[in-house]
Design an enzyme around this catalytic site. Structure first.
Site, PDB file in Angstrom:
ATOM      1  N   SER A   1      53.923  30.135  42.673  1.00 12.04           N
ATOM      2  CA  SER A   1      53.107  30.870  41.715  1.00 12.04           C
ATOM      3  C   SER A   1      51.971  31.549  42.458  1.00 12.04           C
ATOM      4  CB  SER A   1      52.533  29.906  40.666  1.00 12.04           C
ATOM      5  OG  SER A   1      51.537  30.514  39.865  1.00 12.04           O
TER       6      SER A   1
ATOM      7  N   TYR B   1      47.974  22.173  37.617  1.00 11.07           N
ATOM      8  CA  TYR B   1      49.075  23.059  38.012  1.00 11.07           C
ATOM      9  C   TYR B   1      48.848  23.615  39.419  1.00 11.07           C
ATOM     10  CZ  TYR B   1      52.636  26.728  37.449  1.00 11.07           C
ATOM     11  OH  TYR B   1      53.737  27.541  37.599  1.00 11.07           O
TER      12      TYR B   1
END
Length: 275
Positions: free
Chosen positions: A133, A146
């Site tokens: 990501s 995350y």
């Protein structure tokens, strides 16, 4: 011979689009999901699908065995994609919340990858693609859990790539974000389970920012692209003769990759705070 790939997290978003996109491109796709109901839906869509739960070692082994039984013992590629978010300020995240998200977003990837490597060694080739990501490159408010998993995934994947350099196994990172998906909606149960925002010293900040982002209907994020943009880069990573170590998707991933390399930390922090 038809090339085969095992993909995780195919119930929606990136995994769902990748499964269909690769099937159209001629790959034999094993599209896995955590829930059997989602697998049944994918089978109705014409995909080969069975359950794989990253938090269950037996499920991981069973899913891989199922794929290998259907190919006669080979697997050309693995796309580790399944993941979830648990938003909240770092000071409000119980450590057990971090343990839970790491089980899926990192430890499950590692478990499955270790099982796949001997198969790829034996057949003399293979590609392992991990979905990271933009939040594996730079941090962002409220995303501590995350971000921690994706930063860890970046490091683990980089080391694995170096270690596999003396083999025919290629190890690659895909760097999406923001991509149209259900990850924000799917993060709400984890937020509600773990974060006691009402008692947080940051309650006012939750009310003015994060709660609105989670619960209010909103349009796409700035620079957001559809999941098909990830699929296009994934196909390049799988089919290139000499794949790159990283494939960036969306403008923010390109910009943040440059910014983290050239800016002092304080300047990068200021840039991120401004949004």
């Amino acid at each position: 011979m038809t090339r085969s790939i095992l993909i995780t997290g195919c119930s929606s978003g990136i995994g769902h689009d990748a499964a269909h996109g690769l099937a159209r491109a001629g790959w034999r796709v094993f599209a896995t999901c955590r829930a059997e109901a989602d697998c049944a839906r994918l089978r109705d869509e014409g995909l080969e699908s069975f359950a794989l739960d990253y938090t269950d070692a037996a499920s991981i082994r069973t899913a891989l065995d199922e794929a290998l039984s259907r190919t006669g013992g080979t697997l050309d590629a693995l796309f580790n994609n399944g993941a979830f978010g648990c938003p909240g300020a770092v000071e409000d995240l119980p450590t057990d919340a971090l343990r839970e998200i790491f089980e899926t977003n990192l430890f499950g990837y590692h478990e499955l990858t270790r099982l796949v490597i001997p198969v790829m060694r034996a057949q003399g080739h293979g590609r392992i693609v991990n979905c990271s990501s933009v939040l594996g490159l730079v941090p962002l408010h409220w995303r501590g859990a995350y971000v921690a998993t994706k930063f860890a995934l970046e490091g683990l994947t980089d080391v694995l790539r170096l270690e596999m350099a003396d083999t025919a196994i290629k190890v690659i990172l895909i760097e999406p974000g923001p991509i149209t998906s259900k990850i924000r909606v799917n993060s709400i149960p984890h937020f509600e389970r773990w974060v006691n925002w009402q008692e947080s010293p940051r309650r006012a900040q939750y009310e003015s920012t994060l709660l609105k982002r989670l619960y209010e209907k909103r349009g796409p994020d700035r620079f957001e692209l559809p999941a098909s943009a990830v699929t296009a880069k994934l196909i390049r990573a799988l089919e290139a003769d000499r794949p790159a170590p990283r494939y960036f998707v969306t403008t923010p991933t390109y910009l943040m990759n440059i910014a983290r390399r050239i800016l002092p930390t304080s300047a990068l922090d200021a840039l991120i705070r401004r949004g």
